[in-house]
Motif scaffolding. Structure first.
Motif, PDB file in Angstrom:
ATOM      1  N   LEU A 166       0.835  -1.203   0.000  1.00  0.00           N
ATOM      2  CA  LEU A 166       0.000   0.000   0.000  1.00  0.00           C
ATOM      3  C   LEU A 166       0.873   1.258   0.000  1.00  0.00           C
ATOM      4  CD1 LEU A 166      -3.165   0.802   0.486  1.00  0.00           C
ATOM      5  CD2 LEU A 166      -2.157   1.736   2.548  1.00  0.00           C
ATOM      6  N   GLU A 177      -8.165  -4.673   0.675  1.00  0.00           N
ATOM      7  CA  GLU A 177      -8.274  -3.291   0.204  1.00  0.00           C
ATOM      8  C   GLU A 177      -6.903  -2.774  -0.253  1.00  0.00           C
ATOM      9  OE1 GLU A 177      -9.226  -0.379   3.149  1.00  0.00           O
ATOM     10  OE2 GLU A 177      -9.990   1.052   1.663  1.00  0.00           O
ATOM     11  N   ALA A 178      -5.840  -3.139   0.499  1.00  0.00           N
ATOM     12  CA  ALA A 178      -4.487  -2.700   0.125  1.00  0.00           C
ATOM     13  C   ALA A 178      -4.119  -3.241  -1.252  1.00  0.00           C
ATOM     14  CB  ALA A 178      -3.475  -3.180   1.166  1.00  0.00           C
ATOM     15  N   TRP A 225      -6.546   4.134   4.594  1.00  0.00           N
ATOM     16  CA  TRP A 225      -6.603   2.658   4.585  1.00  0.00           C
ATOM     17  C   TRP A 225      -7.099   2.114   5.922  1.00  0.00           C
ATOM     18  CZ3 TRP A 225      -2.257  -1.150   5.916  1.00  0.00           C
ATOM     19  CH2 TRP A 225      -2.632  -2.449   5.551  1.00  0.00           C
ATOM     20  N   ALA A 260      -5.800   5.333  -0.136  1.00  0.00           N
ATOM     21  CA  ALA A 260      -4.601   4.751   0.482  1.00  0.00           C
ATOM     22  C   ALA A 260      -4.324   5.423   1.825  1.00  0.00           C
ATOM     23  CB  ALA A 260      -3.403   4.903  -0.453  1.00  0.00           C
TER      24      ALA A 260
END
Ligand code: FAD
Length: 338
Positions: free
Chosen positions: A221, A267-268, A261, A258
């Motif tokens: 990320l 998700e990353a 996060w 990002a």
């Protein structure tokens, strides 16, 4: 102005200097050592270090801006200094007393060689012996050969535990690799060790593969700033304002995601893979905007295209590969003619 903000200010002329030299740097085999030293003098290696260890503890947004703007100016310079920052990160986590002011000033440079642990069979094996370990094998990737002084080197021991040690580079052999297509100036070699004895005092840390996998999400990320920096640079070559705006808006959405996060691994991966894809498209759009000249290796748009491809490979592990392939092959066919 606090010290971290001052670093950002002091970086500005350096960024211009690196951008102007980026094509020449890219075509050379090795990054000028002066780039790494100048970044050190500007204070960049102190940014993510806690104040108790002599750092500036910069907020995430400032770190992001530094990474994005340096990657935009010169991918090779960013990549090699990031290896040093990675090395310092390991020292901080494991043995902060190994971290010296020479490291923080960029006078002593420390790369990393650990990505091979993600392969099912580690090509670096470690045997425990009296007073330390014997390291054997070959780490396939090490960037900064001839630039760095030492390396945080990792291998897997007979119990499946990963051992990270700090080793002076003169104890290792750098094996030249076939010519790279992107970031050739990173001075990337394979590191070969011949029954290398490493004393126990050189231990930085131990960790399991599961712990490494969890940390991978964070670094995948964090390094999303690199492809987004590339989008920023690619826009310089795209004349149509509406197209530039579209790319910039998409980059802004990904940047915001990002920075917010939720620590959720999937998700990353999604954010990183989307940013890689956006950078690839932006670089290709830059090439098309320039025309035939962009097919020359020495054209800046050509460099961006090659670097956008490289960003799919760095921090690559099984889960990121899966998400990236899915997006590359399956995404955005909804408006296709057939
Ligand atoms: C120019 C360059 C410079 C680099 N510099 C450094 C450096 O300085 N330090 C450093 O540590 N790394 C460095 N790397 C490594 C980089 O971060 C990535 O790890 C690397 O590009 C991934 O490619 P690979 O061929 O090594 O891995 P691959 O073999 O393609 O594996 C990628 C991932 O796929 C999965 N996988 C692979 N094979 C299998 C299998 N058989 N079964 C199940 N899963 C599997 C694993 O999760 C693995 O991590 C560099 C890479 C490049 C290209």
């Amino acid at each position: 102005m606090n010290p971290a903000e001052r670093v950002l200010l002091e970086l500005q002329p350096l960024l211009e200097q690196f951008r102007t030299a980026a094509v020449e740097t890219d075509r050379s085999g090795r990054l000028p050592l002066s780039h790494l030293r100048e970044l050190g003098r500007a204070g960049i290696y102190r940014l993510s270090v806690p104040s108790a260890q002599g750092g500036y503890q910069a907020p995430a947004e400032l770190l992001w801006e530094v990474n994005e703007s340096l990657a935009a100016a010169c991918g090779s310079t960013h990549f090699v200094q990031a290896q040093h920052q990675g090395g310092l990160g390991f020292l901080l986590r494991g043995h902060p007393e190994l971290l010296t002011s020479s490291h923080l000033d960029g006078e002593r440079l420390c790369g990393v060689a650990f990505a091979h642990l993600r392969r099912p069979e580690s090509p670096v094996r470690v045997d425990t012996t009296a007073g330390g370990w014997i390291f054997r094998g070959e780490a396939p990737w090490f960037s900064g050969w001839g630039l760095m002084d030492e390396v945080v080197l990792a291998g897997r021991d007979e119990h499946g535990q990963d051992i990270y040690v700090l080793v002076p580079l003169e104890q290792l052999e750098g094996v030249a690799l076939p010519e790279l297509s992107a970031i050739q100036a990173s001075s990337t070699v394979a590191l070969r060790m011949h029954d290398l004895f490493v004393p126990r005092r050189a231990l930085v840390l131990t960790q399991t593969l599961e712990e490494m996998a969890l940390r991978d999400f964070r670094s995948q990320l964090g390094y999303t700033a690199l492809p987004l920096g590339l989008v920023r640079e690619a826009c310089r070559f795209i004349q149509a304002k509406s197209l530039r705006q579209h790319l910039q808006q998409r980059a802004q959405q990904l940047r915001a995601k990002a920075l917010a996060w939720s620590e959720q691994p999937q998700e990353a991966l999604e954010i990183r893979a989307e940013a890689n894809l956006l950078a690839l498209r932006a670089a290709q759009a830059a090439v098309v905007s320039v025309g035939g000249q962009a097919n020359q290796l020495a054209h800046p748009a050509n460099r961006l295209l090659r670097e956008s491809s490289f960003y799919f490979l760095t921090q690559l592990n099984g889960p990121l590969r899966e998400v990236a392939l899915e997006k590359l092959v399956m995404q955005d066919w909804s408006g296709a003619l057939v």
